[in-house]
Design an enzyme around this catalytic site. Structure first.
Site, PDB file in Angstrom:
ATOM      1  N   ASP A  10       0.874  -1.161   0.000  1.00  0.00           N
ATOM      2  CA  ASP A  10       0.000   0.000   0.000  1.00  0.00           C
ATOM      3  C   ASP A  10       0.923   1.225   0.000  1.00  0.00           C
ATOM      4  O   ASP A  10       2.085   1.128   0.399  1.00  0.00           O
ATOM      5  CB  ASP A  10      -0.900  -0.020   1.235  1.00  0.00           C
ATOM      6  CG  ASP A  10      -1.841   1.165   1.280  1.00  0.00           C
ATOM      7  OD1 ASP A  10      -2.475   1.474   0.240  1.00  0.00           O
ATOM      8  OD2 ASP A  10      -1.935   1.805   2.342  1.00  0.00           O
ATOM      9  N   ASP A  12       0.062   5.084   0.931  1.00  0.00           N
ATOM     10  CA  ASP A  12      -0.098   5.995   2.068  1.00  0.00           C
ATOM     11  C   ASP A  12      -0.180   5.219   3.379  1.00  0.00           C
ATOM     12  O   ASP A  12      -1.035   4.367   3.556  1.00  0.00           O
ATOM     13  CB  ASP A  12      -1.360   6.843   1.890  1.00  0.00           C
ATOM     14  CG  ASP A  12      -1.356   7.626   0.577  1.00  0.00           C
ATOM     15  OD1 ASP A  12      -0.279   8.097   0.175  1.00  0.00           O
ATOM     16  OD2 ASP A  12      -2.421   7.756  -0.046  1.00  0.00           O
ATOM     17  N   ASP A 135      -1.871  -0.919   5.561  1.00  0.00           N
ATOM     18  CA  ASP A 135      -2.132  -0.300   6.857  1.00  0.00           C
ATOM     19  C   ASP A 135      -3.620  -0.271   7.201  1.00  0.00           C
ATOM     20  O   ASP A 135      -4.015   0.345   8.181  1.00  0.00           O
ATOM     21  CB  ASP A 135      -1.540   1.115   6.920  1.00  0.00           C
ATOM     22  CG  ASP A 135      -2.249   2.102   6.017  1.00  0.00           C
ATOM     23  OD1 ASP A 135      -2.811   1.680   4.986  1.00  0.00           O
ATOM     24  OD2 ASP A 135      -2.245   3.302   6.341  1.00  0.00           O
TER      25      ASP A 135
END
Length: 192
Positions: A10, A12, A135
């Site tokens: 991922d 960000d 996240d």
């Protein structure tokens, strides 16, 4: 499958600080240790693939051209550090978006596995030897749906999540910690 293993990342919150809808290079900041972790993963033989939801496009906060320009700068910067991304896959959609062309239900927006499956086809990736680092639980859902066995969730201390729905998934504090765990002999990539 005799393909290559990959690390699906991922963007960000895993590679860069998540400041909310980051779409300009001036606002982009790599997390501490992320660049070195990418270099080490590449040296271990993993393809590096970024998979990122970018609903800012559907929300009218930026254009696809803005996202592409940021990704070009990111790739160029990493190349200067000796790191080559195999690909960056992004989803500009969101069902409740304000830009009608992007306000759709799609197969690429995580938790759907579309970006992962597309990358696997395009790069000959063996998903059974790959891992995913995200996240959000939606990242893990996408990885599981694609058949990736090794799932890592980056969480800040004190913000741990219940991962009982993801047997074998591990919580880590950073991409660096993923590299540390992979360097343990029992966690090395098959065939290494």
């Amino acid at each position: 499958m005799n393909g290559k293993p990959a690390v699906f990342l991922d963007r960000d919150g895993v590679l860069n600080e998540d400041r909310g809808y980051v779409h300009r290079w001036e606002d982009f900041s790599f997390l501490p240790g992320a660049i070195d972790a990418l270099r080490q993963l590449q040296q271990q033989g993993y393809l590096l693939v970024v998979i990122t939801n970018q609903s800012a496009v559907a929300r009218g906060l930026c254009s696809e051209a803005d996202v592409l320009a940021l990704h070009e700068r990111m790739c160029a910067f990493l190349r200067e550090q000796g790191i080559e991304l195999a690909g960056i896959y992004y989803c500009p959609h969101h069902p409740q978006g304000s830009v009608s062309d992007y306000a759709i239900v799609c197969s690429c927006r995580k938790p759907e596995p579309g970006m992962i499956l597309r990358a696997a086809r395009e790069h000959g990736i063996d998903l059974s030897r790959s891992l995913l680092v995200g996240d959000k639980l939606s990242d893990l859902e996408a990885g599981r749906a694609a058949g990736i066995p090794s799932l890592y969730l980056v969480v800040l201390p004190g913000q741990e999540k219940d991962l009982t729905a993801f047997p074998g998934a591990e919580q880590v504090s950073s991409l660096e910690e993923v590299v540390e765990r992979l360097s343990k002999p029992q966690n090395r990539m098959p065939g290494s």
